[in-house]
Write a protein that holds these residues in place. Structure first.
Motif, PDB file in Angstrom:
ATOM      1  N   GLY A   1       0.773  -1.209  -0.068  1.00 37.89           N
ATOM      2  CA  GLY A   1       0.016  -0.083  -0.027  1.00 37.89           C
ATOM      3  C   GLY A   1       0.686   1.165  -0.075  1.00 37.89           C
ATOM      4  N   TYR A   2       2.208   1.048   0.433  1.00 35.91           N
ATOM      5  CA  TYR A   2       2.983   2.485   0.191  1.00 35.91           C
ATOM      6  C   TYR A   2       3.768   2.620  -1.103  1.00 35.91           C
TER       7      TYR A   2
ATOM      8  N   THR B   1      -1.600   7.501  -3.396  1.00 36.61           N
ATOM      9  CA  THR B   1      -1.936   5.971  -3.316  1.00 36.61           C
ATOM     10  C   THR B   1      -2.885   5.747  -2.385  1.00 36.61           C
TER      11      THR B   1
ATOM     12  N   TYR C   1      -4.521   2.289  -0.576  1.00 42.32           N
ATOM     13  CA  TYR C   1      -4.921   0.983  -0.512  1.00 42.32           C
ATOM     14  C   TYR C   1      -5.878   0.597   0.384  1.00 42.32           C
TER      15      TYR C   1
ATOM     16  N   GLU D   1      -7.174  -1.944   2.962  1.00 42.27           N
ATOM     17  CA  GLU D   1      -6.307  -3.146   3.568  1.00 42.27           C
ATOM     18  C   GLU D   1      -7.338  -3.914   4.174  1.00 42.27           C
TER      19      GLU D   1
ATOM     20  N   GLN E   1     -10.060   3.004  -5.162  1.00 39.00           N
ATOM     21  CA  GLN E   1      -9.879   1.457  -5.034  1.00 39.00           C
ATOM     22  C   GLN E   1     -11.089   0.677  -4.961  1.00 39.00           C
TER      23      GLN E   1
END
Length: 751
Positions: free
Chosen positions: A111-112, A476, A478, A480, A591
């Motif tokens: 995610g980074y 970005t 993500y 999780e 996302q």
């Protein structure tokens, strides 16, 4: 690392007073459950959940890409997974490793920053594998597969130097031996290393290799370290520094399953005549008897490159002083950090890469290094506008799986930027190493070369920017949690856990628009150039909708909740998370994740034991006391929790009898599911191992294994012919001879 560690490199930084270090931990609070917008009137569409996975159609390609590169006959992994029959045998062990996150080994937090050749499993791959491994294990129809490592040439083309280790070396520290070797640099003219590869000699014991270069003026110190303990090379951790010399510059490496670590295309690291190649070999003999190894290092060199690179290791020089990086005895959470101005790094290290202090430069890799007490590490690029980009985050540090991670995209660093390094350690008694079967006593720790010392450093590979390359940075996002196709019931609260990079979360209206993305006629333009603009705002969450005007949740905490409608049809539904500027317009960063809505009860199974609740039994409590040897020698530190499983080192424990109260009721007719595996069993003379499980003194399962024996897994279900209420005594027995390893992965009740 010696105290001479390039201290002159940091003189400028110290003089400017720009290095900072701190210790201690932070705190956070969980968000309150938010107000949730109402669901739309129309029930959202659903899609069918597919769990009919087969080996050849669905899982084979994943296993060959992420597992088979190590799990082949004669390689470093303890068993092969290169065909359907073998995978089926080890299905339970594979599922446990995937669930615990221990396999495939890929330490960076997703995610980074994105890395090239990422070896970790995506959420979708993890879902497919676990459903197949824990389901019917259907084979399907054979399909042609990609070429595996065994089909490829042993020596790739393009290498002009082939350097063998100066002497064969047999590992003597078990199961892990870290050994460094000095190899004379063979070229008489200045050259650039553009690629490094390794041909392991004894593949089943070569865990990883780090290849570095020491300068000519320090070569005699490295040659002098060779053979100090009567064996080839010298014991080393990290890059292999020796007393009186700075650490060598890493130029490449190799790990099983991933192979070489080449420099970025068009770059190379300069090497002077008279330098010495320092090769650190990490040997692991878990699955093989120690054997003499004389691996080969392959190097590609060039007289010139488009962009000369400069590699260096970076830490706070104050850490090296006596007491400069204190890690007090017994403290479970100790953190230190250091910050480095980018212009100063360019001034100190940039000459070889043709970079001056006022120039922007490019960073190509992420790498951090600690020793065995390390818990987590992070490096971050901090821009003067307030934005931060996490370069590398490792939540669960493991000394044996450290590596260098090449960025998928080059990272531009401006002179006004700052790079921050953070390290955290656990120096509690429970986290101490074992030496010859005895756990060390916690003590005050600081910086040092030794196994029981610690370090905190990062490596940097620096070059000039590349003409025409797009260095603009974007936020970005993500998701999780929830994970891919995670199951929920209608009306459930879905926990949201987001990872954001280059983006700050703010309450809408909390700030003006001068420092945010502008909204003009339905489009958006940057308030400044792409490098100097803060991205901030909040996010929207949508259910089964591409319409930005549909009902949604607005939130500005990375950990939050989303409540599902009470009327929601079973099947797959989609959550969409969209980043928003202060004025709510979309930034184009979003996302999606599929979740499963189900009204079907999951099969009833429950863990019978707590891996941390086992207690040793004496002869009077042991229902299998007739098996007890005289004497029983089994210290507490010979058995322990390893990634959620009970691991036993029988080299230190000749007989184990453990017990604990059961966690759940057992009914007559239930099944006891046991998953247990052992490594290769060895002893100086033929013997036998005995393992058993009992409940309230009644033997339910036992096995006897002849020694010597190859690694084996037991994945068995046993009918329980009697009832036993929660709190009954479950016993685990193990009687073994020799230095072997047994792991109890699972003990559960199935209705």
């Amino acid at each position: 690392m010696s105290a001479k560690l390039t201290l002159h490199y940091f003189a400028l930084l110290l003089g400017l007073g720009m290095l900072q270090a701190c210790s201690g931990g932070g705190s956070s609070s969980a968000p309150a459950v938010p107000d949730i917008t109402e669901a739309t009137e129309e029930p959202p569409p659903t899609r069918q959940v597919d769990r009919n996975f087969t080996y050849h159609d669905d899982t084979r390609a994943i296993i060959e890409e992420k597992c088979v590169t190590c799990h082949t006959e004669g390689d470093i992994a303890p068993f092969a997974l290169d065909d359907y029959a073998k995978v089926k045998i080890y299905a339970a062990a594979a599922a446990f490793a995937i669930r615990s996150g221990s396999m495939p080994p890929w330490p960076p937090t997703p995610g980074y920053t994105h890395f090239a050749d990422e070896r970790g499993l995506s959420q979708k791959e993890r879902y497919i594998l676990l459903n197949w491994l824990e389901g019917g294990l259907e084979e399907g129809e054979p399909q042609p597969g990609p070429a595996t490592a065994s089909d490829l040439e042993d020596i790739p083309p393009g290498y002009n130097l082939k350097l063998k280790m100066p002497e064969a070396y047999t590992p003597f520290l078990q199961p892990d031996d870290h050994r460094c070797f000095a190899i004379e640099w063979p070229l008489d003219e200045f050259s650039f290393v553009t690629d490094v590869d390794v041909l392991p000699d004894v593949t089943e014991q070569v865990h990883h290799v780090i290849v570095s270069v020491a300068e000519p003026e320090d070569a005699h110190l490295y040659y002098g370290a060779t053979g100090e303990d009567g064996r080839p090379g010298w014991y080393c951790l990290g890059a292999g520094g020796v007393t009186g010399a700075p650490l060598p510059r890493q130029v490449g490496g190799w790990v099983p399953g991933a192979g070489r670590e080449p420099t970025p295309e068009g770059t190379g690291m300069g090497v002077k005549p008279g330098s010495v190649l320092v090769v650190q070999m990490h040997y692991n003999t878990l699955v093989a008897e120690p054997a003499a190894d004389q691996s080969i290092i392959l190097l590609a060199t060039a007289d010139s490159v488009e962009r000369p690179a400069r590699g260096f290791l970076l830490t706070d020089p104050r850490f090296l002083r006596d007491g400069g990086m204190p890690i007090p005895a017994g403290d479970p959470k100790v953190s230190h950090e250091a910050s480095f101005p980018a212009f100063a790094l360019a001034a100190i290290f940039g000459e070889e890469a043709n970079i001056e202090a006022t120039d922007p430069w490019v960073m190509h890799q992420g790498f951090t290094h600690m020793h065995n007490l390390g818990v987590k590490a992070r490096t971050t690029l901090i821009r003067p506008d307030g934005s931060e980009q996490v370069i590398l985050d490792i939540r669960d540090w493991d000394f044996n799986w450290q590596g260098t991670y090449n960025f998928a995209n080059e990272l531009l660093v401006q002179p006004s930027d700052t790079i921050k390094l953070e390290c955290t350690w656990d120096n509690s008694q429970a986290n101490q190493d074992f030496v010859n079967g005895v756990q060390l006593i916690t003590k005050d720790v600081q910086w040092g070369d030794g196994t029981q010392d610690e370090m905190c450093l990062m490596s940097v590979l620096m070059t000039q920017p590349k003409a025409g390359y797009d260095y603009s940075y974007q936020p970005t996002l993500y998701i999780e949690s929830p994970s891919y196709q995670q199951a929920f019931a209608p009306g459930d609260l879905v926990p949201l856990q987001l990872i954001l990079n280059n983006f700050s979360l703010h309450d809408p209206g909390e700030h003006d628009h001068d420092n945010a993305t502008l909204h003009q006629d339905g489009d958006h333009a940057m308030a400044d150039d792409d490098h100097n603009t803060v991205y901030n705002g909040h996010y929207h969450v949508y259910l089964d909708s591409d319409d930005d005007d549909a009902e949604h949740l607005t939130a500005w905490d990375k950990d939050y909740y989303y409540q599902l409608p009470e009327e929601l049809a079973p099947g797959l539904h989609e959550l969409r998370v969209s980043l928003r500027a202060a004025d709510h317009h979309p930034l184009g960063i979003e996302q999606r994740v599929d979740i499963e809505i189900t009204d079907v009860e999951v099969a009833d199974s429950a863990d019978l034991v707590d891996v941390d609740a086992w207690l040793m039994q004496d002869a009077g409590e042991d229902s299998l006391a007739e098996h007890r040897p005289v004497p029983v020698d089994c210290p507490d530190n010979s058995w322990y929790n390893e990634d959620g499983a009970l691991e036993v080192e029988t080299g230190y424990c000749n007989y184990l009898s453990l017990a604990q109260p059961t966690l759940v009721d057992i009914n007559a007719g239930d099944q006891l599911h046991i998953v247990l595996w052992h490594g290769d069993l060895a002893f100086e003379e033929p013997a036998a191992a005995h393992v058993a499980v009992s409940i309230d003194g009644k033997l339910l399962w036992e096995a006897e294994v002849e020694i010597p024996a190859d690694a084996e897994i037991f994945d068995t279900r046993v009918d329980v012919p009697f009832a036993a209420p929660a709190g009954s005594t479950v016993e685990y027995h193990l009687h073994n001879h020799g230095f072997n390893s047994w792991t109890l992965l699972q003990l559960e009740v199935e209705r």
